[in-house]
Write a protein that holds these residues in place. Structure first.
Motif, PDB file in Angstrom:
ATOM      1  N   THR A  83      92.309  63.230   6.743  1.00  0.00           N
ATOM      2  CA  THR A  83      91.912  62.672   8.025  1.00  0.00           C
ATOM      3  C   THR A  83      90.616  63.388   8.399  1.00  0.00           C
ATOM      4  O   THR A  83      90.583  64.625   8.446  1.00  0.00           O
ATOM      5  CB  THR A  83      92.986  62.908   9.103  1.00  0.00           C
ATOM      6  OG1 THR A  83      94.224  62.370   8.643  1.00  0.00           O
ATOM      7  CG2 THR A  83      92.594  62.250  10.417  1.00  0.00           C
ATOM      8  N   CYS A 114      88.929  58.682  10.392  1.00  0.00           N
ATOM      9  CA  CYS A 114      89.316  57.938   9.185  1.00  0.00           C
ATOM     10  C   CYS A 114      90.457  58.645   8.471  1.00  0.00           C
ATOM     11  O   CYS A 114      90.433  59.869   8.305  1.00  0.00           O
ATOM     12  CB  CYS A 114      88.137  57.818   8.226  1.00  0.00           C
ATOM     13  SG  CYS A 114      86.734  56.921   8.910  1.00  0.00           S
ATOM     14  N   GLU A 115      91.438  57.862   8.068  1.00  0.00           N
ATOM     15  CA  GLU A 115      92.523  58.355   7.222  1.00  0.00           C
ATOM     16  C   GLU A 115      92.350  57.699   5.867  1.00  0.00           C
ATOM     17  O   GLU A 115      92.268  56.472   5.774  1.00  0.00           O
ATOM     18  CB  GLU A 115      93.872  58.012   7.829  1.00  0.00           C
ATOM     19  CG  GLU A 115      94.134  58.757   9.119  1.00  0.00           C
ATOM     20  CD  GLU A 115      95.505  58.476   9.703  1.00  0.00           C
ATOM     21  OE1 GLU A 115      96.284  57.703   9.103  1.00  0.00           O
ATOM     22  OE2 GLU A 115      95.793  59.037  10.767  1.00  0.00           O
ATOM     23  N   CYS A 134      89.759  53.354   9.380  1.00  0.00           N
ATOM     24  CA  CYS A 134      88.978  54.087  10.393  1.00  0.00           C
ATOM     25  C   CYS A 134      89.155  53.436  11.769  1.00  0.00           C
ATOM     26  O   CYS A 134      89.177  52.210  11.875  1.00  0.00           O
ATOM     27  CB  CYS A 134      87.505  54.110  10.036  1.00  0.00           C
ATOM     28  SG  CYS A 134      87.137  54.959   8.506  1.00  0.00           S
TER      29      CYS A 134
END
Length: 137
Positions: A83, A114-115, A134
């Motif tokens: 993340t 964002c992940e 995101c």
């Protein structure tokens, strides 16, 4: 297959079972919370932001502002679930690929959380972005 071949196969199978029983193989299921080492973090996040910028329709480049969380899972390579906070820079996409561009301020300022799931085989310099999502920060 001859008797000798079967015997070799049986010996190998017994050795594998014994090694597993004695704990020589580590079984690691699922992701674990673990900070990325600097050696792995830099190329992994560089790959991530380059992939993001290539896929983005934004006129400006983004850069990683902060790593918020990292999880790791060992498979045939290394899977990182990261993340990150990314932010829009003052550099336009077609002008430069300079990773040290200053961040936007005022009206063009934009940051995203964002992940991402990144698969890597670091010893052969292979990276793959498997998933990315995101949201505006």
């Amino acid at each position: 297959m001859g008797v000798g071949c079967w015997r070799n196969l049986l010996v190998l199978l017994v050795a594998l079972v014994l090694a597993a029983k004695l704990g020589h193989f580590q079984r690691w299921e699922g992701f674990r919370e673990m900070p990325m080492s600097k050696k792995n973090m830099d190329p992994t996040l560089d790959f991530f932001i380059q992939s993001y910028n290539n896929a983005s329709n934004d006129t400006y480049l983004f850069r990683v502002q902060k790593l918020l969380r990292s999880q790791i899972q060992l498979t045939t390579g290394v899977e990182y679930m990261v993340t990150v906070r990314i932010a829009r820079t003052t550099c336009k996409k077609n002008d430069t690929k300079d990773p040290s561009c200053p961040l936007q301020s005022e009206k063009l300022k934009k940051s995203l959380i964002c992940e991402s799931l990144i698969y890597t085989v670091p010893w052969i310099n292979y990276y793959r972005l498997w998933n990315n999502s995101c949201q505006e920060d």
